[in-house]
Motif scaffolding. Structure first.
Motif, PDB file in Angstrom:
ATOM      1  N   GLU A   1       0.789  -1.315  -0.114  1.00  0.00           N
ATOM      2  CA  GLU A   1       0.011   0.067   0.047  1.00  0.00           C
ATOM      3  C   GLU A   1       0.722   1.269   0.122  1.00  0.00           C
ATOM      4  O   GLU A   1       0.601   2.014  -0.646  1.00  0.00           O
ATOM      5  N   ALA A   2       1.925   1.200   0.703  1.00  0.00           N
ATOM      6  CA  ALA A   2       2.788   2.575   0.854  1.00  0.00           C
ATOM      7  C   ALA A   2       3.254   2.678  -0.458  1.00  0.00           C
ATOM      8  O   ALA A   2       3.598   3.845  -0.772  1.00  0.00           O
ATOM      9  N   MET A   3       3.792   1.727  -1.208  1.00  0.00           N
ATOM     10  CA  MET A   3       4.637   1.805  -2.301  1.00  0.00           C
ATOM     11  C   MET A   3       3.721   1.944  -3.598  1.00  0.00           C
ATOM     12  O   MET A   3       3.991   2.304  -4.684  1.00  0.00           O
ATOM     13  N   GLY A   4       2.321   1.748  -3.457  1.00  0.00           N
ATOM     14  CA  GLY A   4       1.214   2.085  -4.197  1.00  0.00           C
ATOM     15  C   GLY A   4       1.142   0.930  -5.148  1.00  0.00           C
ATOM     16  O   GLY A   4       0.253   1.156  -6.479  1.00  0.00           O
ATOM     17  N   THR A   5       1.506  -0.324  -4.941  1.00  0.00           N
ATOM     18  CA  THR A   5       1.196  -1.442  -5.446  1.00  0.00           C
ATOM     19  C   THR A   5      -0.408  -2.103  -5.507  1.00  0.00           C
ATOM     20  O   THR A   5      -0.715  -2.458  -6.534  1.00  0.00           O
ATOM     21  N   ILE A   6      -0.838  -1.607  -4.120  1.00  0.00           N
ATOM     22  CA  ILE A   6      -2.369  -1.854  -4.307  1.00  0.00           C
ATOM     23  C   ILE A   6      -2.933  -0.577  -3.520  1.00  0.00           C
ATOM     24  O   ILE A   6      -2.273   0.291  -3.063  1.00  0.00           O
ATOM     25  N   ASN A   7      -4.022  -0.507  -3.733  1.00  0.00           N
ATOM     26  CA  ASN A   7      -4.822   0.647  -3.373  1.00  0.00           C
ATOM     27  C   ASN A   7      -5.189   0.856  -1.680  1.00  0.00           C
ATOM     28  O   ASN A   7      -4.845   1.898  -1.327  1.00  0.00           O
ATOM     29  N   LYS A   8      -5.225  -0.318  -1.065  1.00  0.00           N
ATOM     30  CA  LYS A   8      -5.588  -0.050   0.294  1.00  0.00           C
ATOM     31  C   LYS A   8      -5.408  -1.708   0.920  1.00  0.00           C
ATOM     32  O   LYS A   8      -5.803  -2.646   0.136  1.00  0.00           O
ATOM     33  N   ALA A   9      -4.702  -1.540   1.891  1.00  0.00           N
ATOM     34  CA  ALA A   9      -4.583  -2.857   2.780  1.00  0.00           C
ATOM     35  C   ALA A   9      -5.829  -2.887   3.850  1.00  0.00           C
ATOM     36  O   ALA A   9      -5.900  -2.046   4.625  1.00  0.00           O
ATOM     37  N   LEU A  10      -6.284  -4.062   3.799  1.00  0.00           N
ATOM     38  CA  LEU A  10      -7.278  -4.094   4.846  1.00  0.00           C
ATOM     39  C   LEU A  10      -7.125  -5.260   5.696  1.00  0.00           C
ATOM     40  O   LEU A  10      -6.780  -6.348   5.186  1.00  0.00           O
ATOM     41  N   ASN A  11      -7.482  -5.311   7.072  1.00  0.00           N
ATOM     42  CA  ASN A  11      -7.702  -6.510   7.995  1.00  0.00           C
ATOM     43  C   ASN A  11      -8.855  -7.184   7.306  1.00  0.00           C
ATOM     44  O   ASN A  11      -9.776  -6.786   7.044  1.00  0.00           O
ATOM     45  N   ALA A  12      -8.790  -8.568   7.455  1.00  0.00           N
ATOM     46  CA  ALA A  12      -9.862  -9.477   7.090  1.00  0.00           C
ATOM     47  C   ALA A  12     -11.256  -9.040   7.531  1.00  0.00           C
ATOM     48  O   ALA A  12     -12.112  -9.232   7.128  1.00  0.00           O
ATOM     49  N   ASP A  13     -11.291  -8.654   8.852  1.00  0.00           N
ATOM     50  CA  ASP A  13     -12.555  -8.163   9.465  1.00  0.00           C
ATOM     51  C   ASP A  13     -13.124  -6.837   8.999  1.00  0.00           C
ATOM     52  O   ASP A  13     -14.227  -6.555   9.316  1.00  0.00           O
ATOM     53  N   GLU A  14     -12.371  -6.281   8.108  1.00  0.00           N
ATOM     54  CA  GLU A  14     -12.749  -4.871   7.591  1.00  0.00           C
ATOM     55  C   GLU A  14     -13.269  -4.843   6.032  1.00  0.00           C
ATOM     56  O   GLU A  14     -13.768  -3.940   5.628  1.00  0.00           O
ATOM     57  N   ILE A  15     -12.888  -5.964   5.559  1.00  0.00           N
ATOM     58  CA  ILE A  15     -13.228  -6.212   4.265  1.00  0.00           C
ATOM     59  C   ILE A  15     -14.597  -6.190   3.855  1.00  0.00           C
ATOM     60  O   ILE A  15     -15.305  -5.414   2.781  1.00  0.00           O
ATOM     61  N   ASP A  16     -15.507  -7.070   4.473  1.00  0.00           N
ATOM     62  CA  ASP A  16     -16.906  -6.942   4.040  1.00  0.00           C
ATOM     63  C   ASP A  16     -17.719  -5.400   4.510  1.00  0.00           C
ATOM     64  O   ASP A  16     -18.164  -5.013   3.358  1.00  0.00           O
ATOM     65  N   GLU A  17     -17.381  -4.498   5.467  1.00  0.00           N
ATOM     66  CA  GLU A  17     -17.817  -3.341   5.194  1.00  0.00           C
ATOM     67  C   GLU A  17     -17.326  -2.572   4.317  1.00  0.00           C
ATOM     68  O   GLU A  17     -17.735  -1.715   3.568  1.00  0.00           O
ATOM     69  N   TYR A  18     -15.977  -2.571   4.067  1.00  0.00           N
ATOM     70  CA  TYR A  18     -15.168  -1.690   2.893  1.00  0.00           C
ATOM     71  C   TYR A  18     -15.795  -2.194   1.579  1.00  0.00           C
ATOM     72  O   TYR A  18     -16.363  -1.225   0.774  1.00  0.00           O
ATOM     73  N   VAL A  19     -16.171  -3.228   1.234  1.00  0.00           N
ATOM     74  CA  VAL A  19     -16.672  -3.845  -0.059  1.00  0.00           C
ATOM     75  C   VAL A  19     -18.200  -3.294  -0.239  1.00  0.00           C
ATOM     76  O   VAL A  19     -18.544  -2.794  -1.156  1.00  0.00           O
ATOM     77  N   ASP A  20     -18.863  -3.402   1.057  1.00  0.00           N
ATOM     78  CA  ASP A  20     -20.432  -2.773   0.986  1.00  0.00           C
ATOM     79  C   ASP A  20     -20.304  -1.253   0.871  1.00  0.00           C
ATOM     80  O   ASP A  20     -21.211  -0.733  -0.053  1.00  0.00           O
ATOM     81  N   THR A  21     -19.511  -0.467   1.255  1.00  0.00           N
ATOM     82  CA  THR A  21     -19.403   0.957   1.211  1.00  0.00           C
ATOM     83  C   THR A  21     -19.087   1.297  -0.263  1.00  0.00           C
ATOM     84  O   THR A  21     -19.768   2.128  -0.899  1.00  0.00           O
ATOM     85  N   LEU A  22     -18.052   0.426  -0.782  1.00  0.00           N
ATOM     86  CA  LEU A  22     -17.622   0.636  -2.310  1.00  0.00           C
ATOM     87  C   LEU A  22     -18.728   0.252  -3.341  1.00  0.00           C
ATOM     88  O   LEU A  22     -19.003   0.964  -4.184  1.00  0.00           O
ATOM     89  N   VAL A  23     -19.411  -0.851  -3.137  1.00  0.00           N
ATOM     90  CA  VAL A  23     -20.428  -1.213  -3.882  1.00  0.00           C
ATOM     91  C   VAL A  23     -21.526   0.197  -3.897  1.00  0.00           C
ATOM     92  O   VAL A  23     -22.302   0.399  -4.799  1.00  0.00           O
ATOM     93  N   ARG A  24     -21.874   0.389  -2.856  1.00  0.00           N
ATOM     94  CA  ARG A  24     -22.881   1.554  -2.668  1.00  0.00           C
ATOM     95  C   ARG A  24     -22.633   2.873  -3.283  1.00  0.00           C
ATOM     96  O   ARG A  24     -23.248   3.319  -4.040  1.00  0.00           O
ATOM     97  N   ARG A  25     -21.147   2.939  -3.361  1.00  0.00           N
ATOM     98  CA  ARG A  25     -20.659   4.305  -3.954  1.00  0.00           C
ATOM     99  C   ARG A  25     -20.896   3.973  -5.554  1.00  0.00           C
ATOM    100  O   ARG A  25     -21.418   4.944  -6.100  1.00  0.00           O
ATOM    101  N   ILE A  26     -20.311   2.879  -5.865  1.00  0.00           N
ATOM    102  CA  ILE A  26     -20.478   2.749  -7.421  1.00  0.00           C
ATOM    103  C   ILE A  26     -21.720   2.802  -7.672  1.00  0.00           C
ATOM    104  O   ILE A  26     -22.230   3.152  -9.142  1.00  0.00           O
ATOM    105  N   ALA A  27     -22.603   2.225  -7.072  1.00  0.00           N
ATOM    106  CA  ALA A  27     -24.155   2.028  -7.639  1.00  0.00           C
ATOM    107  C   ALA A  27     -24.687   3.310  -7.824  1.00  0.00           C
ATOM    108  O   ALA A  27     -25.872   3.583  -8.378  1.00  0.00           O
ATOM    109  N   GLN A  28     -24.115   4.455  -7.132  1.00  0.00           N
ATOM    110  CA  GLN A  28     -24.859   5.820  -7.632  1.00  0.00           C
ATOM    111  C   GLN A  28     -24.548   6.473  -8.698  1.00  0.00           C
ATOM    112  O   GLN A  28     -24.984   7.428  -9.208  1.00  0.00           O
TER     113      GLN A  28
END
Length: 113
Positions: free
Chosen positions: A12-39
């Motif tokens: 993440e720091a080098m920009g190879t990936i956009n965001k590093a998440l802990n496993a317990d953060e993935i579902d909420e992050y994806v749900d938020t992203l999907v709601r954003r894209i759906a707009q």
């Protein structure tokens, strides 16, 4: 190119990936992203998908032509043209606060149809 392995935080720091998440953060992050894209307008989402599909395994010049074509489709045949016109007329891209809060600005203009 160094063939070194990096953990997610380093990538993440080098920009190879956009965001590093802990496993317990993935579902909420994806749900938020999907709601954003759906707009976003469906035609714009489709244009983005088509550009990716058409660019796979093509030489860079052909991929860039496909990208330009689908960008035109997304910006000229959807509410995006009204958004770009408004942004240009109001000089929104030159406002440093808009640059700092780009994510918020992008979502605010979704109401412009």
């Amino acid at each position: 190119m160094s063939a070194q392995d990096y953990d997610a935080d380093q990538a993440e720091a080098m920009g190879t990936i956009n965001k590093a998440l802990n496993a317990d953060e993935i579902d909420e992050y994806v749900d938020t992203l999907v709601r954003r894209i759906a707009q976003f307008p469906a035609d714009s989402i489709n244009a983005c998908k088509q550009m990716v599909y058409e660019s796979i395994d093509k030489p860079i010049d052909e991929a860039l032509r496909a990208e330009a074509y689908w960008l035109y489709q997304a910006t000229s045949k959807t509410p995006a043209i009204k958004r770009f016109t408004l942004a240009d007329e109001q000089g929104l891209e030159h406002d440093i606060e808009n640059q700092r809060n780009w994510n918020e600005l992008v979502m605010k203009v979704q109401d412009i149809n």
